[in-house]
Design a protein around this motif. Structure first.
Motif, PDB file in Angstrom:
ATOM      1  N   UNK A 226      24.923  -7.760   6.601  1.00 58.59           N
ATOM      2  CA  UNK A 226      25.287  -8.440   7.844  1.00 58.59           C
ATOM      3  C   UNK A 226      25.688  -7.434   8.922  1.00 58.59           C
ATOM      4  N   UNK A 227      26.262  -6.303   8.490  1.00 60.13           N
ATOM      5  CA  UNK A 227      26.653  -5.241   9.421  1.00 60.13           C
ATOM      6  C   UNK A 227      25.495  -4.276   9.715  1.00 60.13           C
ATOM      7  N   UNK A 228      24.304  -4.588   9.211  1.00 59.60           N
ATOM      8  CA  UNK A 228      23.149  -3.698   9.350  1.00 59.60           C
ATOM      9  C   UNK A 228      23.389  -2.372   8.618  1.00 59.60           C
ATOM     10  N   UNK A 229      24.159  -2.445   7.536  1.00 60.98           N
ATOM     11  CA  UNK A 229      24.412  -1.266   6.718  1.00 60.98           C
ATOM     12  C   UNK A 229      23.463  -1.220   5.539  1.00 60.98           C
ATOM     13  N   UNK A 230      23.752  -0.333   4.577  1.00 60.66           N
ATOM     14  CA  UNK A 230      22.869  -0.191   3.427  1.00 60.66           C
ATOM     15  C   UNK A 230      23.661   0.331   2.228  1.00 60.66           C
ATOM     16  N   UNK A 231      23.095   0.089   1.046  1.00 61.95           N
ATOM     17  CA  UNK A 231      23.735   0.527  -0.187  1.00 61.95           C
ATOM     18  C   UNK A 231      23.361   1.973  -0.487  1.00 61.95           C
ATOM     19  N   UNK A 232      24.346   2.753  -0.958  1.00 59.18           N
ATOM     20  CA  UNK A 232      24.115   4.140  -1.349  1.00 59.18           C
ATOM     21  C   UNK A 232      23.886   4.227  -2.852  1.00 59.18           C
ATOM     22  N   UNK A 233      24.759   3.581  -3.610  1.00 62.54           N
ATOM     23  CA  UNK A 233      24.600   3.549  -5.073  1.00 62.54           C
ATOM     24  C   UNK A 233      25.392   2.382  -5.633  1.00 62.54           C
ATOM     25  N   UNK A 234      25.051   1.989  -6.862  1.00 59.03           N
ATOM     26  CA  UNK A 234      25.717   0.874  -7.519  1.00 59.03           C
ATOM     27  C   UNK A 234      25.804   1.136  -9.024  1.00 59.03           C
ATOM     28  N   UNK A 235      26.989   0.920  -9.594  1.00 59.88           N
ATOM     29  CA  UNK A 235      27.201   1.054 -11.027  1.00 59.88           C
ATOM     30  C   UNK A 235      27.723  -0.260 -11.585  1.00 59.88           C
ATOM     31  N   UNK A 236      28.069  -0.266 -12.854  1.00 61.11           N
ATOM     32  CA  UNK A 236      28.518  -1.498 -13.496  1.00 61.11           C
ATOM     33  C   UNK A 236      29.719  -2.105 -12.796  1.00 61.11           C
TER      34      UNK A 236
ATOM     35  N   UNK B 217      28.612   1.777  -0.235  1.00 59.81           N
ATOM     36  CA  UNK B 217      27.748   1.353   0.863  1.00 59.81           C
ATOM     37  C   UNK B 217      28.104   2.144   2.118  1.00 59.81           C
ATOM     38  N   UNK B 218      27.226   2.060   3.099  1.00 58.15           N
ATOM     39  CA  UNK B 218      27.488   2.633   4.418  1.00 58.15           C
ATOM     40  C   UNK B 218      27.353   1.518   5.454  1.00 58.15           C
ATOM     41  N   UNK B 219      28.323   1.461   6.353  1.00 60.46           N
ATOM     42  CA  UNK B 219      28.299   0.485   7.446  1.00 60.46           C
ATOM     43  C   UNK B 219      28.496   1.244   8.756  1.00 60.46           C
ATOM     44  N   UNK B 220      28.050   0.680   9.893  1.00 66.56           N
ATOM     45  CA  UNK B 220      28.286   1.342  11.172  1.00 66.56           C
ATOM     46  C   UNK B 220      29.769   1.666  11.338  1.00 66.56           C
ATOM     47  N   UNK B 221      30.077   2.860  11.788  1.00 60.06           N
ATOM     48  CA  UNK B 221      31.465   3.293  11.900  1.00 60.06           C
ATOM     49  C   UNK B 221      32.290   2.363  12.781  1.00 60.06           C
ATOM     50  N   UNK B 222      31.658   1.756  13.774  1.00 59.73           N
ATOM     51  CA  UNK B 222      32.375   0.822  14.643  1.00 59.73           C
ATOM     52  C   UNK B 222      32.841  -0.415  13.882  1.00 59.73           C
ATOM     53  N   UNK B 223      32.198  -0.727  12.760  1.00 59.17           N
ATOM     54  CA  UNK B 223      32.538  -1.916  11.971  1.00 59.17           C
ATOM     55  C   UNK B 223      33.335  -1.572  10.713  1.00 59.17           C
ATOM     56  N   UNK B 224      33.806  -0.334  10.599  1.00 55.04           N
ATOM     57  CA  UNK B 224      34.474   0.105   9.372  1.00 55.04           C
ATOM     58  C   UNK B 224      35.686  -0.753   9.031  1.00 55.04           C
ATOM     59  N   UNK B 225      36.599  -0.923   9.966  1.00 58.46           N
ATOM     60  CA  UNK B 225      37.828  -1.682   9.696  1.00 58.46           C
ATOM     61  C   UNK B 225      37.520  -3.135   9.373  1.00 58.46           C
TER      62      UNK B 225
END
Length: 219
Positions: A73-83, A88-96
């Motif tokens: 929804x934030x136009x971000x993306x997944x970096x990695x996923x474990x069990x 993930x990475x999200x736009x810095x403006x939407x971090x909080x």
């Protein structure tokens, strides 16, 4: 060739003139000091922000799916996923905003945020890139003027070296920009631990234990 390369790695300086045996500059030291201060005030800081959350949740898989859905929804993306975690990475403006939404998925156990100022490294690479591109332009001009095979080969060697440097600097710039523009959030999930259910025999032993403990205290 060497003088051409060396000159391209120097910034332009104020012009000098001679009058009455004394040197005067087109810009005095006070003006230079003020210009430097203005440049430092207007420079855009390059900060890399990272965050980490640990949540107690009913289901790690369900919580991970919700984190990924919110990230998109934030136009971000997944970096990695474990069990039991997802990064993930999200736009810095939407971090909080993203952090607060992620925290709502369970009971917050721990939270941390860090910021790394890479302004100096960023503009150092930018300067190196600019200088390398200027040098390449000069060598291309020299290549057009080269008359012997030896001269052509020397220029082509330098051009190849500069092209490699330029691509390397561009790669670093892309990496820096990506890290500055998209903050990284690592979310760790801790499944809730359920109390074991006691059967009829279990209740007997528990009550018996309580009775013995009561008699011991009374005694």
């Amino acid at each position: 060739f060497a003088s051409c390369t060396a000159s391209s790695y120097h910034k332009s300086s104020p012009s000098y003139s001679v009058s009455g045996g004394q040197y005067t500059t087109s810009q005095d030291s006070d003006d230079l000091y003020e210009d430097k201060n203005k440049e430092e005030e207007t420079v855009e800081r390059k900060i890399i922000y990272n965050a980490s959350l640990t949540l107690e949740v009913d289901s790690s898989q369900t919580a991970k799916a919700k984190v990924l859905e919110m990230t998109k929804e934030y136009k971000g993306f997944m970096v990695r996923s474990n069990t039991n975690s997802i990064t993930v990475r999200v736009p810095s403006a939407d971090l909080e905003s993203a952090i607060e939404r992620f925290k709502s998925l369970g009971k917050l156990i721990s939270e941390s945020q860090t910021g790394q100022d890479i302004t100096e490294q960023y503009f150092d690479i930018q300067l190196r890139l600019d200088n390398a591109e200027k040098s390449r332009t000069r060598y291309i001009e020299l290549l057009e003027k080269a008359e012997t095979v030896e001269e052509i080969l020397k220029v082509e060697v330098e051009l190849e070296r500069l092209n490699e440097s330029i691509e390397r600097y561009k790669g670093k710039m892309r990496n820096f920009n990506n890290q500055v523009d998209f903050s990284m959030i690592s979310v760790y999930f801790r499944p809730k631990t359920e109390k074991p259910k006691l059967g009829p025999l279990g209740f007997v032993f528990v009550n018996l234990y309580k009775g013995v403990k009561w008699l011991f205290v009374r005694g």
